[in-house]
Design a protein around this motif. Structure first.
Motif, PDB file in Angstrom:
ATOM      1  N   GLU A  37      -1.946  14.995  -3.819  1.00 38.29           N
ATOM      2  CA  GLU A  37      -2.037  16.230  -4.600  1.00 38.29           C
ATOM      3  C   GLU A  37      -3.054  17.212  -4.026  1.00 38.29           C
ATOM      4  OE1 GLU A  37      -0.159  17.337  -7.159  1.00 38.29           O
ATOM      5  OE2 GLU A  37       1.076  15.568  -6.900  1.00 38.29           O
ATOM      6  N   THR A  38      -4.230  16.705  -3.649  1.00 35.11           N
ATOM      7  CA  THR A  38      -5.324  17.589  -3.239  1.00 35.11           C
ATOM      8  C   THR A  38      -5.487  17.708  -1.732  1.00 35.11           C
ATOM      9  OG1 THR A  38      -6.963  15.805  -3.224  1.00 35.11           O
ATOM     10  CG2 THR A  38      -6.604  16.969  -5.327  1.00 35.11           C
ATOM     11  N   GLY A  39      -4.993  16.709  -0.979  1.00 32.97           N
ATOM     12  CA  GLY A  39      -5.186  16.696   0.464  1.00 32.97           C
ATOM     13  C   GLY A  39      -6.559  16.200   0.889  1.00 32.97           C
ATOM     14  N   LEU A  40      -7.379  15.766  -0.088  1.00 31.42           N
ATOM     15  CA  LEU A  40      -8.714  15.275   0.235  1.00 31.42           C
ATOM     16  C   LEU A  40      -8.636  13.889   0.872  1.00 31.42           C
ATOM     17  CD1 LEU A  40     -10.605  16.360  -3.008  1.00 31.42           C
ATOM     18  CD2 LEU A  40     -10.717  17.419  -0.744  1.00 31.42           C
ATOM     19  N   PRO A  41      -9.484  13.620   1.869  1.00 32.92           N
ATOM     20  CA  PRO A  41      -9.468  12.308   2.534  1.00 32.92           C
ATOM     21  C   PRO A  41      -9.748  11.169   1.551  1.00 32.92           C
ATOM     22  CG  PRO A  41     -10.795  13.874   3.775  1.00 32.92           C
ATOM     23  CD  PRO A  41     -10.462  14.529   2.459  1.00 32.92           C
ATOM     24  N   LEU A  44      -9.081   4.250   2.885  1.00 30.09           N
ATOM     25  CA  LEU A  44      -7.959   3.322   2.735  1.00 30.09           C
ATOM     26  C   LEU A  44      -8.430   1.940   2.295  1.00 30.09           C
ATOM     27  CD1 LEU A  44      -4.897   2.909   3.042  1.00 30.09           C
ATOM     28  CD2 LEU A  44      -5.309   2.313   5.443  1.00 30.09           C
ATOM     29  N   VAL A  45      -9.563   1.481   2.811  1.00 29.93           N
ATOM     30  CA  VAL A  45     -10.070   0.148   2.465  1.00 29.93           C
ATOM     31  C   VAL A  45     -10.453   0.077   0.986  1.00 29.93           C
ATOM     32  CG1 VAL A  45     -11.871  -1.553   2.955  1.00 29.93           C
ATOM     33  CG2 VAL A  45     -10.837  -0.271   4.828  1.00 29.93           C
ATOM     34  N   ALA A  46     -10.989   1.158   0.439  1.00 28.67           N
ATOM     35  CA  ALA A  46     -11.402   1.177  -0.961  1.00 28.67           C
ATOM     36  C   ALA A  46     -10.242   1.474  -1.917  1.00 28.67           C
ATOM     37  CB  ALA A  46     -12.513   2.210  -1.165  1.00 28.67           C
ATOM     38  N   TRP A  47      -9.110   1.953  -1.383  1.00 28.79           N
ATOM     39  CA  TRP A  47      -7.959   2.328  -2.213  1.00 28.79           C
ATOM     40  C   TRP A  47      -7.416   1.112  -2.945  1.00 28.79           C
ATOM     41  CZ3 TRP A  47      -2.497   1.474  -1.010  1.00 28.79           C
ATOM     42  CH2 TRP A  47      -1.646   2.144  -1.879  1.00 28.79           C
ATOM     43  N   GLN A  48      -7.179   1.247  -4.248  1.00 23.39           N
ATOM     44  CA  GLN A  48      -6.675   0.138  -5.056  1.00 23.39           C
ATOM     45  C   GLN A  48      -5.312   0.435  -5.664  1.00 23.39           C
ATOM     46  OE1 GLN A  48      -9.715  -0.947  -7.837  1.00 23.39           O
ATOM     47  NE2 GLN A  48     -11.185  -1.378  -6.233  1.00 23.39           N
ATOM     48  N   GLY A  49      -4.625   1.427  -5.134  1.00 25.35           N
ATOM     49  CA  GLY A  49      -3.302   1.753  -5.635  1.00 25.35           C
ATOM     50  C   GLY A  49      -3.317   2.617  -6.877  1.00 25.35           C
ATOM     51  N   ASP A  50      -4.497   3.140  -7.236  1.00 18.84           N
ATOM     52  CA  ASP A  50      -4.626   3.918  -8.461  1.00 18.84           C
ATOM     53  C   ASP A  50      -4.394   5.403  -8.256  1.00 18.84           C
ATOM     54  OD1 ASP A  50      -6.867   4.081  -6.888  1.00 18.84           O
ATOM     55  OD2 ASP A  50      -8.277   4.171  -8.550  1.00 18.84           O
ATOM     56  N   GLN A  51      -4.103   5.822  -7.019  1.00 15.63           N
ATOM     57  CA  GLN A  51      -3.805   7.221  -6.751  1.00 15.63           C
ATOM     58  C   GLN A  51      -2.731   7.293  -5.670  1.00 15.63           C
ATOM     59  OE1 GLN A  51      -7.926   7.263  -4.465  1.00 15.63           O
ATOM     60  NE2 GLN A  51      -7.267   9.300  -4.897  1.00 15.63           N
ATOM     61  N   SER A  52      -1.984   8.388  -5.654  1.00 13.62           N
ATOM     62  CA  SER A  52      -0.915   8.570  -4.679  1.00 13.62           C
ATOM     63  C   SER A  52      -1.525   9.112  -3.389  1.00 13.62           C
ATOM     64  CB  SER A  52       0.131   9.534  -5.226  1.00 13.62           C
ATOM     65  OG  SER A  52       1.182   9.675  -4.301  1.00 13.62           O
ATOM     66  N   ILE A  53      -1.414   8.321  -2.308  1.00 17.16           N
ATOM     67  CA  ILE A  53      -1.983   8.734  -1.028  1.00 17.16           C
ATOM     68  C   ILE A  53      -0.906   8.766   0.046  1.00 17.16           C
ATOM     69  CG2 ILE A  53      -4.283   7.906  -1.617  1.00 17.16           C
ATOM     70  CD1 ILE A  53      -3.792   5.493   0.208  1.00 17.16           C
ATOM     71  N   MET A  54      -1.196   9.479   1.124  1.00 18.09           N
ATOM     72  CA  MET A  54      -0.272   9.613   2.241  1.00 18.09           C
ATOM     73  C   MET A  54      -1.069   9.620   3.535  1.00 18.09           C
ATOM     74  SD  MET A  54       0.496  13.669   1.785  1.00 18.09           S
ATOM     75  CE  MET A  54       1.075  14.084   3.392  1.00 18.09           C
ATOM     76  N   VAL A  55      -0.380   9.603   4.653  1.00 19.43           N
ATOM     77  CA  VAL A  55      -1.037   9.725   5.949  1.00 19.43           C
ATOM     78  C   VAL A  55      -0.428  10.905   6.688  1.00 19.43           C
ATOM     79  CG1 VAL A  55       0.480   8.074   7.127  1.00 19.43           C
ATOM     80  CG2 VAL A  55      -1.808   8.461   8.009  1.00 19.43           C
ATOM     81  N   LYS A  56      -1.295  11.690   7.340  1.00 20.86           N
ATOM     82  CA  LYS A  56      -0.866  12.810   8.171  1.00 20.86           C
ATOM     83  C   LYS A  56      -1.364  12.556   9.586  1.00 20.86           C
ATOM     84  CE  LYS A  56      -1.390  16.419   4.655  1.00 20.86           C
ATOM     85  NZ  LYS A  56      -2.000  17.739   4.431  1.00 20.86           N
ATOM     86  N   GLY A  57      -0.637  13.064  10.553  1.00 16.96           N
ATOM     87  CA  GLY A  57      -1.062  12.916  11.936  1.00 16.96           C
ATOM     88  C   GLY A  57      -0.037  13.520  12.870  1.00 16.96           C
ATOM     89  N   SER A  72       3.587  11.348   5.915  1.00 15.04           N
ATOM     90  CA  SER A  72       4.390  10.270   5.349  1.00 15.04           C
ATOM     91  C   SER A  72       4.683  10.512   3.876  1.00 15.04           C
ATOM     92  CB  SER A  72       3.643   8.936   5.489  1.00 15.04           C
ATOM     93  OG  SER A  72       2.576   8.869   4.555  1.00 15.04           O
ATOM     94  N   GLY A  73       5.520   9.649   3.346  1.00 11.62           N
ATOM     95  CA  GLY A  73       5.697   9.577   1.911  1.00 11.62           C
ATOM     96  C   GLY A  73       4.519   8.811   1.329  1.00 11.62           C
ATOM     97  N   PRO A  74       4.543   8.519   0.038  1.00 17.33           N
ATOM     98  CA  PRO A  74       3.437   7.804  -0.588  1.00 17.33           C
ATOM     99  C   PRO A  74       3.233   6.416   0.036  1.00 17.33           C
ATOM    100  CG  PRO A  74       4.910   8.694  -2.256  1.00 17.33           C
ATOM    101  CD  PRO A  74       5.579   8.889  -0.929  1.00 17.33           C
ATOM    102  N   ILE A  75       1.984   6.086   0.331  1.00 18.18           N
ATOM    103  CA  ILE A  75       1.654   4.771   0.875  1.00 18.18           C
ATOM    104  C   ILE A  75       1.741   3.751  -0.247  1.00 18.18           C
ATOM    105  CG2 ILE A  75      -0.192   3.358   1.878  1.00 18.18           C
ATOM    106  CD1 ILE A  75      -1.123   5.894   3.368  1.00 18.18           C
ATOM    107  N   THR A  76       2.425   2.640   0.026  1.00 20.68           N
ATOM    108  CA  THR A  76       2.557   1.575  -0.958  1.00 20.68           C
ATOM    109  C   THR A  76       1.733   0.345  -0.603  1.00 20.68           C
ATOM    110  OG1 THR A  76       4.526   0.741   0.156  1.00 20.68           O
ATOM    111  CG2 THR A  76       4.868   2.300  -1.650  1.00 20.68           C
TER     112      THR A  76
END
Length: 104
Positions: A37-41, A44-57, A72-76
């Motif tokens: 939603e925000t594009g803020l970094p 990944l190690v701290a991510w617990q699946g509680d927010q929708s994240i993606m990867v750009k490159g 990418s689409g949402p990381i699962t």
């Protein structure tokens, strides 16, 4: 298929066909993992699946070396590949992406 949410002008969502197995893509260079939603970094190690994240490159064409901005689409899920050249893979509902070099 329409561009993924979080992709900006000039970034091309990587389009994959849906099927029983998800294809492998990468390596993704100059990548950043960010909140969709925000594009803020996001860490990944701290991510617990509680927010929708993606990867750009950038994907680099194997034949001619051209670079294409991709998101990418949402990381699962994500995994560490322990091999002679360890790396991180992220999984979306449509593909696995090998992460090569992070953004500076």
């Amino acid at each position: 298929m329409s561009p993924g949410r979080g992709c900006k002008a000039g970034e091309t969502p990587v389009m994959e066909s849906k099927g029983p197995a998800v294809p492998l893509h990468g390596p993704l260079h100059g990548f950043v993992v960010c909140e969709r939603e925000t594009g803020l970094p996001v860490d990944l190690v701290a991510w617990q699946g509680d927010q929708s994240i993606m990867v750009k490159g950038h994907l680099i064409g194997p034949a001619d070396g051209t670079s294409m901005a991709a998101c990418s689409g949402p990381i699962t899920d994500w995994v560490i590949e322990y091999s002679a050249s360890p790396c991180i893979w992220v999984c979306t509902t449509e593909a696995w992406y090998k992460l090569a070099s992070p953004a500076a």
